[in-house]
Write an enzyme that holds these catalytic residues in place. Structure first.
Site, PDB file in Angstrom:
ATOM      1  CG  HIS A 118      -2.089  -0.961   1.098  1.00  0.00           C
ATOM      2  ND1 HIS A 118      -2.745  -1.345   2.219  1.00  0.00           N
ATOM      3  CD2 HIS A 118      -2.355  -1.856   0.080  1.00  0.00           C
ATOM      4  CE1 HIS A 118      -3.811  -2.429   1.878  1.00  0.00           C
ATOM      5  NE2 HIS A 118      -3.511  -2.602   0.397  1.00  0.00           N
ATOM      6  CB  CYS A 126       2.890  14.716  -9.267  1.00  0.00           C
ATOM      7  SG  CYS A 126       1.915  15.750 -10.247  1.00  0.00           S
ATOM      8  CB  CYS A 146       3.937  18.778  -9.067  1.00  0.00           C
ATOM      9  SG  CYS A 146       4.930  17.996 -10.212  1.00  0.00           S
TER      10      CYS A 146
HETATM   11  P1  OAD Z   1      -7.236  -3.002  10.512  1.00  0.00           P
HETATM   12  O1  OAD Z   1      -7.044  -1.703  11.226  1.00  0.00           O
HETATM   13  O2  OAD Z   1      -8.371  -3.126   9.708  1.00  0.00           O
HETATM   14  O3  OAD Z   1      -6.882  -4.325  11.560  1.00  0.00           O
HETATM   15  C1  OAD Z   1      -5.923  -4.487  12.378  1.00  0.00           C
HETATM   16  C2  OAD Z   1      -5.953  -5.934  12.794  1.00  0.00           C
HETATM   17  O4  OAD Z   1      -4.617  -5.871  14.185  1.00  0.00           O
HETATM   18  C3  OAD Z   1      -7.285  -5.986  13.721  1.00  0.00           C
HETATM   19  O5  OAD Z   1      -7.630  -7.293  13.335  1.00  0.00           O
HETATM   20  C4  OAD Z   1      -6.849  -6.210  15.373  1.00  0.00           C
HETATM   21  O6  OAD Z   1      -7.520  -7.194  16.021  1.00  0.00           O
HETATM   22  C5  OAD Z   1      -5.291  -6.695  15.005  1.00  0.00           C
HETATM   23  N1  OAD Z   1      -4.714  -6.060  16.265  1.00  0.00           N
HETATM   24  C6  OAD Z   1      -4.610  -4.950  17.113  1.00  0.00           C
HETATM   25  N2  OAD Z   1      -3.627  -4.994  18.006  1.00  0.00           N
HETATM   26  C7  OAD Z   1      -2.870  -5.953  17.682  1.00  0.00           C
HETATM   27  C8  OAD Z   1      -1.649  -6.666  18.179  1.00  0.00           C
HETATM   28  N3  OAD Z   1      -1.028  -5.925  19.168  1.00  0.00           N
HETATM   29  N4  OAD Z   1      -1.175  -7.617  17.563  1.00  0.00           N
HETATM   30  C9  OAD Z   1      -1.453  -8.122  16.555  1.00  0.00           C
HETATM   31  N5  OAD Z   1      -2.825  -7.859  16.000  1.00  0.00           N
HETATM   32  C10 OAD Z   1      -3.411  -6.856  16.443  1.00  0.00           C
HETATM   33  O7  OAD Z   1      -5.717  -2.957   9.726  1.00  0.00           O
HETATM   34  P2  OAD Z   1      -5.344  -3.713   8.384  1.00  0.00           P
HETATM   35  O8  OAD Z   1      -5.805  -5.110   8.317  1.00  0.00           O
HETATM   36  O9  OAD Z   1      -4.089  -3.581   8.301  1.00  0.00           O
HETATM   37  O10 OAD Z   1      -5.575   0.114   3.239  1.00  0.00           O
HETATM   38  O11 OAD Z   1      -6.091  -2.820   7.110  1.00  0.00           O
HETATM   39  C11 OAD Z   1      -5.916  -3.390   5.880  1.00  0.00           C
HETATM   40  C12 OAD Z   1      -5.893  -2.004   4.896  1.00  0.00           C
HETATM   41  O12 OAD Z   1      -7.140  -1.524   5.122  1.00  0.00           O
HETATM   42  C13 OAD Z   1      -4.809  -0.865   5.527  1.00  0.00           C
HETATM   43  O13 OAD Z   1      -3.774  -1.227   4.806  1.00  0.00           O
HETATM   44  C14 OAD Z   1      -5.619   0.221   4.897  1.00  0.00           C
HETATM   45  C15 OAD Z   1      -6.938  -0.001   5.173  1.00  0.00           C
HETATM   46  O14 OAD Z   1      -7.799   0.274   4.261  1.00  0.00           O
HETATM   47  C16 OAD Z   1      -5.297   1.364   2.603  1.00  0.00           C
HETATM   48  O15 OAD Z   1      -5.285   2.510   2.868  1.00  0.00           O
HETATM   49  C17 OAD Z   1      -5.315   0.780   1.139  1.00  0.00           C
END
Ligand code: OAD
Length: 252
Positions: A118, A126, A146
């Site tokens: 990501h 830009c 830009c």
């Molecule tokens: P989320 O915020 O959706 O999920 C975070 C996950 O981490 C949850 O399942 C929590 O239970 C878990 N969690 C919290 N604390 C933790 C810990 N100490 N150890 C292990 N796990 C823990 O984040 P992502 O799954 O990364 O994309 O989200 C995916 C994508 O959604 C992001 O990259 C972003 C967002 O849209 C874009 O912006 C394109």
């Protein structure tokens, strides 16, 4: 912790993929994506700010939000979970680390083979040309412009509705299809295409492991769900692996 037969599979794996999400950085003080936001940003939802439409409608708001996130991540330090993945990279013949995070903490911890699906908060693009801009002058306008075309600058992260960097996604897909074990850490497994990688790995015969304090849509498909924080469970996993490796090593 991990049952002996699965630990054995990990110890014998030629290629392991670790797929990480915002949860791995939670213990570094970086709020996860779906946590309610705090302070100034409490009334906004991340999903509503991270879109090209939001940026075009309110470029200053979106730029400032990312500037705030950048300041948080720059102050944050990699935690024991990031460090354990560095250790796994040393212990295993091959580890491909695929991350959805844009905070750069894996590289700062010392992981070398990292695919940032990501993008990265420290990159600037830009908006009009899509080119990486490494130097621009701060003339007081937000967002800055830009230096080549005068268009708006934007953070080099992937927004909802945008494509992932093609070459990086392809490398991630190849890694998922060819690994023996895939370890999903700290991701809600909701956002595709990243969320599809573990299931692709499973279709190709990989063992699936998950580290997360809460269940996700991936949990029913995994061979083992390790429930708890990555900063605790990943170092324990690395220790278990090291101990098993010690037992298996030929004595001289
Ligand atoms: P989320 O915020 O959706 O999920 C975070 C996950 O981490 C949850 O399942 C929590 O239970 C878990 N969690 C919290 N604390 C933790 C810990 N100490 N150890 C292990 N796990 C823990 O984040 P992502 O799954 O990364 O994309 O989200 C995916 C994508 O959604 C992001 O990259 C972003 C967002 O849209 C874009 O912006 C394109």
């Amino acid at each position: 912790m991990l049952a002996e037969p699965l630990l054995q599979r990990l110890a014998e794996a030629r290629h392991v993929v670790a797929l990480t999400g915002a949860g791995i950085s939670a213990e570094s003080g970086v709020p996860t994506f779906r946590d309610a936001q705090t302070g100034l940003w409490a009334r906004y939802r991340a999903e509503e700010l991270a879109t090209p439409a939001a940026f075009l409608a309110e470029p200053r708001l979106v730029w400032d939000w990312y500037a705030w996130r950048r300041s948080l991540t720059r102050r944050a330090q990699p935690n024991a979970g990031h460090a354990a993945l560095v250790q796994l990279e040393r212990l295993l013949p091959r580890l491909t680390l695929i991350t959805q995070n844009v905070d750069g903490l894996h590289a700062r911890a010392g992981s070398r083979n990292v695919l940032e699906l990501h993008g990265n908060l420290d990159t600037t693009l830009c908006f009009d040309e899509g080119t990486v801009v490494t130097e621009y002058t701060d003339d007081g306008r937000t967002p800055p412009r830009c230096p080549r075309c005068g268009g708006l600058l934007r953070p080099g992260v992937v927004w909802f509705g945008e494509s992932l960097p093609k070459a990086t996604l392809e490398q991630a897909e190849v890694a998922a299809a060819s690994c023996d074990v895939l370890l999903s850490v700290g991701t809600s497994s909701l956002v595709h295409p990243a969320a599809g990688l573990p299931l692709a790995a499973k279709r190709h015969g990989a063992v699936l492991l998950e580290v997360n304090p809460t269940a996700t849509p991936l949990t029913p498909h995994v061979d083992a769900a390790l429930s708890g924080p990555a900063g605790l469970l990943l170092p324990e996993l690395a220790r278990q692996l090291e101990r098993l490796r010690g037992r298996l090593a030929p004595s001289d």
